[in-house]
Motif scaffolding. Structure first.
Motif, PDB file in Angstrom:
ATOM      1  N   UNK A 105      54.010  32.364  54.115  1.00 53.92           N
ATOM      2  CA  UNK A 105      53.378  32.570  52.668  1.00 53.92           C
ATOM      3  C   UNK A 105      51.880  32.101  52.632  1.00 53.92           C
ATOM      4  N   UNK A 106      51.534  31.024  53.635  1.00 50.66           N
ATOM      5  CA  UNK A 106      50.106  30.743  53.520  1.00 50.66           C
ATOM      6  C   UNK A 106      49.244  31.936  54.057  1.00 50.66           C
ATOM      7  N   UNK A 107      49.805  32.814  55.091  1.00 51.41           N
ATOM      8  CA  UNK A 107      48.966  33.721  55.645  1.00 51.41           C
ATOM      9  C   UNK A 107      48.846  34.929  54.517  1.00 51.41           C
ATOM     10  N   UNK A 108      49.861  35.162  53.811  1.00 57.58           N
ATOM     11  CA  UNK A 108      49.909  36.182  52.713  1.00 57.58           C
ATOM     12  C   UNK A 108      48.936  35.608  51.750  1.00 57.58           C
ATOM     13  N   UNK A 109      48.723  34.417  51.369  1.00 63.97           N
ATOM     14  CA  UNK A 109      48.143  34.045  50.339  1.00 63.97           C
ATOM     15  C   UNK A 109      46.550  34.234  50.628  1.00 63.97           C
ATOM     16  N   UNK A 110      46.278  33.906  51.734  1.00 65.33           N
ATOM     17  CA  UNK A 110      45.032  34.034  52.546  1.00 65.33           C
ATOM     18  C   UNK A 110      44.521  35.238  52.544  1.00 65.33           C
ATOM     19  N   UNK A 111      45.323  36.202  52.921  1.00 65.29           N
ATOM     20  CA  UNK A 111      45.159  37.543  52.713  1.00 65.29           C
ATOM     21  C   UNK A 111      44.644  38.168  51.506  1.00 65.29           C
ATOM     22  N   UNK A 112      45.124  37.653  50.345  1.00 58.40           N
ATOM     23  CA  UNK A 112      44.923  38.201  49.142  1.00 58.40           C
ATOM     24  C   UNK A 112      43.651  37.351  48.730  1.00 58.40           C
ATOM     25  N   UNK A 113      43.434  36.096  48.988  1.00 55.49           N
ATOM     26  CA  UNK A 113      42.412  35.482  48.795  1.00 55.49           C
ATOM     27  C   UNK A 113      41.035  36.330  49.122  1.00 55.49           C
TER      28      UNK A 113
END
Length: 209
Positions: free
Chosen positions: A46-54
């Motif tokens: 989830x952290x990777x996905x949030x970082x990608x969207x950021x």
């Protein structure tokens, strides 16, 4: 919900690259899958996905803030769609019948707004055929496939499997729409896909048990 989700999606891709919208769309989907299986590995995913969207929003938000409003609205509605459609697929009435009723309701909802704008296209055979093709290929076929898949898969598993769309959307945007992503955008989509890969590993690990 179908009507609002699709309208938000098309309004978003009219302002943002397809890959960016797809990556944002699947942030809550990965969250939904993670809620189905709470582990440390899923937190990393989830952290990777949030970082990608950021990263993606940092690249584009100055130029098209309204596009991101529609993109995040579409993302939230897509997460709701998975929950509601999964229940419909497992219902005694059958998901396909429920989907047909949902399509009719969506048509009634959108027609007062979109119908007026669509009138000129009725006299244009190319636009008319293109519109029918988009409707069949973007709504009828995938949503029917969704119902068939949801009847056989758990909600978290389904959410995980469809989360690979940002990668295919990047390729489609490049080949069909000539949308060449910047390095930061590739990195953002890559982080989302990495989150999916980490999450998939957790699913496979649990499956072996």
């Amino acid at each position: 919900m179908l009507a609002a989700m699709n309208v938000s999606f098309y309004m978003a891709i009219a302002r943002l690259p397809l890959a960016t919208v797809a990556a944002i769309e699947f942030l809550p989907v990965i969250l939904l899958a993670a809620l189905g299986m709470r582990t440390g590995r899923n937190i990393v995913a989830l952290g990777a996905a949030v970082g990608g969207v950021y990263v993606l929003t940092e690249v584009r938000i100055e130029g098209e803030p309204l596009g991101f409003v529609f993109a995040f609205a579409n993302a939230a509605l897509f997460a709701v769609y998975i929950v509601v459609a999964h229940k419909a697929a497992r219902s005694d009435a059958g998901g396909i019948d429920g989907l047909a009723m949902a399509m009719v309701a969506a048509t009634v909802f959108v027609l007062p707004v979109g119908g007026v704008q669509a009138v000129p296209a009725l006299a244009d055979p190319v636009a008319l055929v293109a519109g029918i093709g988009v409707g069949i290929s973007s709504s009828v076929i995938p949503y029917v496939c969704d119902q068939l898949a949801m009847a056989r898969l758990g909600r978290a598993t389904y959410a995980l499997m469809v989360s690979l769309l940002p990668a295919t959307a990047t390729v489609t945007g490049l080949v069909v729409l000539r949308q060449v992503p910047a390095a930061a955008e590739i990195a953002g989509v890559g982080l989302v896909v990495a989150g999916v890969a980490v999450h998939r590993g957790e699913v496979e690990k649990r499956g072996e048990r």
